[in-house]
Write a protein that holds these residues in place. Structure first.
Motif, PDB file in Angstrom:
ATOM      1  N   LEU A  38      36.657  45.768  26.931  1.00  0.00           N
ATOM      2  CA  LEU A  38      35.540  44.887  26.590  1.00  0.00           C
ATOM      3  C   LEU A  38      35.392  44.767  25.080  1.00  0.00           C
ATOM      4  CD1 LEU A  38      33.308  43.151  27.770  1.00  0.00           C
ATOM      5  CD2 LEU A  38      31.847  45.165  27.828  1.00  0.00           C
ATOM      6  N   TYR A  39      35.526  45.891  24.371  1.00  0.00           N
ATOM      7  CA  TYR A  39      35.476  45.857  22.903  1.00  0.00           C
ATOM      8  C   TYR A  39      36.573  44.935  22.363  1.00  0.00           C
ATOM      9  CZ  TYR A  39      35.841  47.233  18.025  1.00  0.00           C
ATOM     10  OH  TYR A  39      35.896  47.199  16.656  1.00  0.00           O
ATOM     11  N   LYS A  40      37.774  45.080  22.892  1.00  0.00           N
ATOM     12  CA  LYS A  40      38.887  44.241  22.431  1.00  0.00           C
ATOM     13  C   LYS A  40      38.638  42.773  22.717  1.00  0.00           C
ATOM     14  CE  LYS A  40      42.578  47.646  22.439  1.00  0.00           C
ATOM     15  NZ  LYS A  40      43.860  48.060  23.028  1.00  0.00           N
ATOM     16  N   ALA A  41      38.037  42.471  23.847  1.00  0.00           N
ATOM     17  CA  ALA A  41      37.788  41.082  24.218  1.00  0.00           C
ATOM     18  C   ALA A  41      36.655  40.451  23.410  1.00  0.00           C
ATOM     19  CB  ALA A  41      37.457  40.991  25.708  1.00  0.00           C
ATOM     20  N   LYS A  42      35.646  41.234  23.071  1.00  0.00           N
ATOM     21  CA  LYS A  42      34.442  40.676  22.452  1.00  0.00           C
ATOM     22  C   LYS A  42      34.287  40.967  20.954  1.00  0.00           C
ATOM     23  CE  LYS A  42      32.733  39.215  26.393  1.00  0.00           C
ATOM     24  NZ  LYS A  42      32.482  37.815  26.672  1.00  0.00           N
ATOM     25  N   CYS A  43      34.889  42.043  20.460  1.00  0.00           N
ATOM     26  CA  CYS A  43      34.543  42.526  19.121  1.00  0.00           C
ATOM     27  C   CYS A  43      35.697  42.599  18.132  1.00  0.00           C
ATOM     28  CB  CYS A  43      33.922  43.917  19.223  1.00  0.00           C
ATOM     29  SG  CYS A  43      32.613  44.050  20.448  1.00  0.00           S
ATOM     30  N   VAL A  44      36.895  42.797  18.642  1.00  0.00           N
ATOM     31  CA  VAL A  44      38.028  43.103  17.767  1.00  0.00           C
ATOM     32  C   VAL A  44      38.336  41.979  16.778  1.00  0.00           C
ATOM     33  CG1 VAL A  44      40.006  42.323  19.155  1.00  0.00           C
ATOM     34  CG2 VAL A  44      40.183  44.399  17.785  1.00  0.00           C
ATOM     35  N   SER A  45      38.060  40.751  17.119  1.00  0.00           N
ATOM     36  CA  SER A  45      38.380  39.640  16.208  1.00  0.00           C
ATOM     37  C   SER A  45      37.606  39.750  14.899  1.00  0.00           C
ATOM     38  CB  SER A  45      38.134  38.294  16.876  1.00  0.00           C
ATOM     39  OG  SER A  45      36.773  38.136  17.205  1.00  0.00           O
ATOM     40  N   CYS A  46      36.393  40.252  14.944  1.00  0.00           N
ATOM     41  CA  CYS A  46      35.606  40.405  13.715  1.00  0.00           C
ATOM     42  C   CYS A  46      35.653  41.822  13.149  1.00  0.00           C
ATOM     43  CB  CYS A  46      34.147  40.041  13.971  1.00  0.00           C
ATOM     44  SG  CYS A  46      33.888  38.310  14.386  1.00  0.00           S
ATOM     45  N   HIS A  47      35.643  42.832  14.028  1.00  0.00           N
ATOM     46  CA  HIS A  47      35.537  44.218  13.576  1.00  0.00           C
ATOM     47  C   HIS A  47      36.862  44.964  13.527  1.00  0.00           C
ATOM     48  CE1 HIS A  47      31.177  44.253  13.344  1.00  0.00           C
ATOM     49  NE2 HIS A  47      31.166  43.555  14.468  1.00  0.00           N
TER      50      HIS A  47
ATOM     51  N   SER B 282      35.489  44.319   9.372  1.00  0.00           N
ATOM     52  CA  SER B 282      34.381  43.547   8.818  1.00  0.00           C
ATOM     53  C   SER B 282      33.952  44.119   7.472  1.00  0.00           C
ATOM     54  CB  SER B 282      33.188  43.556   9.768  1.00  0.00           C
ATOM     55  OG  SER B 282      32.073  42.937   9.160  1.00  0.00           O
ATOM     56  N   PRO B 283      33.900  43.288   6.437  1.00  0.00           N
ATOM     57  CA  PRO B 283      33.463  43.795   5.130  1.00  0.00           C
ATOM     58  C   PRO B 283      31.983  44.189   5.126  1.00  0.00           C
ATOM     59  CG  PRO B 283      33.801  41.419   5.048  1.00  0.00           C
ATOM     60  CD  PRO B 283      34.256  41.879   6.398  1.00  0.00           C
ATOM     61  N   LYS B 284      31.223  43.632   6.056  1.00  0.00           N
ATOM     62  CA  LYS B 284      29.784  43.923   6.102  1.00  0.00           C
ATOM     63  C   LYS B 284      29.470  45.208   6.859  1.00  0.00           C
ATOM     64  CE  LYS B 284      28.152  39.168   5.899  1.00  0.00           C
ATOM     65  NZ  LYS B 284      27.385  38.127   6.585  1.00  0.00           N
ATOM     66  N   VAL B 285      30.226  45.466   7.930  1.00  0.00           N
ATOM     67  CA  VAL B 285      29.887  46.601   8.798  1.00  0.00           C
ATOM     68  C   VAL B 285      31.134  47.370   9.210  1.00  0.00           C
ATOM     69  CG1 VAL B 285      28.805  47.309  10.957  1.00  0.00           C
ATOM     70  CG2 VAL B 285      27.906  45.348   9.721  1.00  0.00           C
ATOM     71  N   ASP B 286      31.206  48.616   8.782  1.00  0.00           N
ATOM     72  CA  ASP B 286      32.257  49.533   9.212  1.00  0.00           C
ATOM     73  C   ASP B 286      31.681  50.316  10.389  1.00  0.00           C
ATOM     74  OD1 ASP B 286      33.966  51.680   9.621  1.00  0.00           O
ATOM     75  OD2 ASP B 286      34.094  52.230   7.505  1.00  0.00           O
ATOM     76  N   LEU B 287      32.185  50.057  11.579  1.00  0.00           N
ATOM     77  CA  LEU B 287      31.634  50.690  12.784  1.00  0.00           C
ATOM     78  C   LEU B 287      31.869  52.198  12.830  1.00  0.00           C
ATOM     79  CD1 LEU B 287      32.552  47.989  15.451  1.00  0.00           C
ATOM     80  CD2 LEU B 287      30.393  48.293  14.224  1.00  0.00           C
ATOM     81  N   THR B 288      32.741  52.707  11.968  1.00  0.00           N
ATOM     82  CA  THR B 288      32.992  54.148  11.917  1.00  0.00           C
ATOM     83  C   THR B 288      32.054  54.854  10.945  1.00  0.00           C
ATOM     84  OG1 THR B 288      34.643  54.052  10.138  1.00  0.00           O
ATOM     85  CG2 THR B 288      35.436  53.730  12.396  1.00  0.00           C
ATOM     86  N   SER B 289      31.301  54.088  10.179  1.00  0.00           N
ATOM     87  CA  SER B 289      30.461  54.653   9.123  1.00  0.00           C
ATOM     88  C   SER B 289      29.264  55.415   9.680  1.00  0.00           C
ATOM     89  CB  SER B 289      29.945  53.535   8.214  1.00  0.00           C
ATOM     90  OG  SER B 289      28.967  52.763   8.908  1.00  0.00           O
TER      91      SER B 289
END
Length: 91
Positions: free
Chosen positions: A25-34, A41-48
């Motif tokens: 689901l993450y790959k289908a919905k989020c990977v293109s931006c994150h 994403s320059p705005k949001v590092d999901l690992t931060s």
């Protein structure tokens, strides 16, 4: 006794399948931006720490109410699944 063994085996098989579903689901919905690693994403590092320190409820609420994400993540269940995967991206 045999029923317990069958139920236990079924549960052990479902746990990895659920994790796979979260990632899919993450790959289908989020990977293109994150990105696959959550750092694209320059705005949001999901690992931060800024993201990882938020509660699951805060992240689910954000995904289901923020305009850009709401259009991609249609349900609370989908948002919860994505949050589970985001948790695997910790630094």
């Amino acid at each position: 006794m045999k029923k317990i063994a069958i139920i236990t085996a079924a549960c052990l098989l479902l746990v990895p399948l659920a994790a796979f579903a979260d990632e899919a689901l993450y790959k289908a919905k989020c990977v293109s931006c994150h990105g696959a690693d959550g750092k694209k994403s320059p705005k949001v590092d999901l690992t931060s720490p800024a993201v990882q320190e938020k509660t699951d409820a805060e992240l689910v609420k954000y995904l289901t109410t923020h305009a850009v994400h709401k259009s991609r993540v249609a349900t609370k269940d989908a948002a919860q699944s994505i949050v589970k995967f985001i948790r695997t991206l910790k630094k």
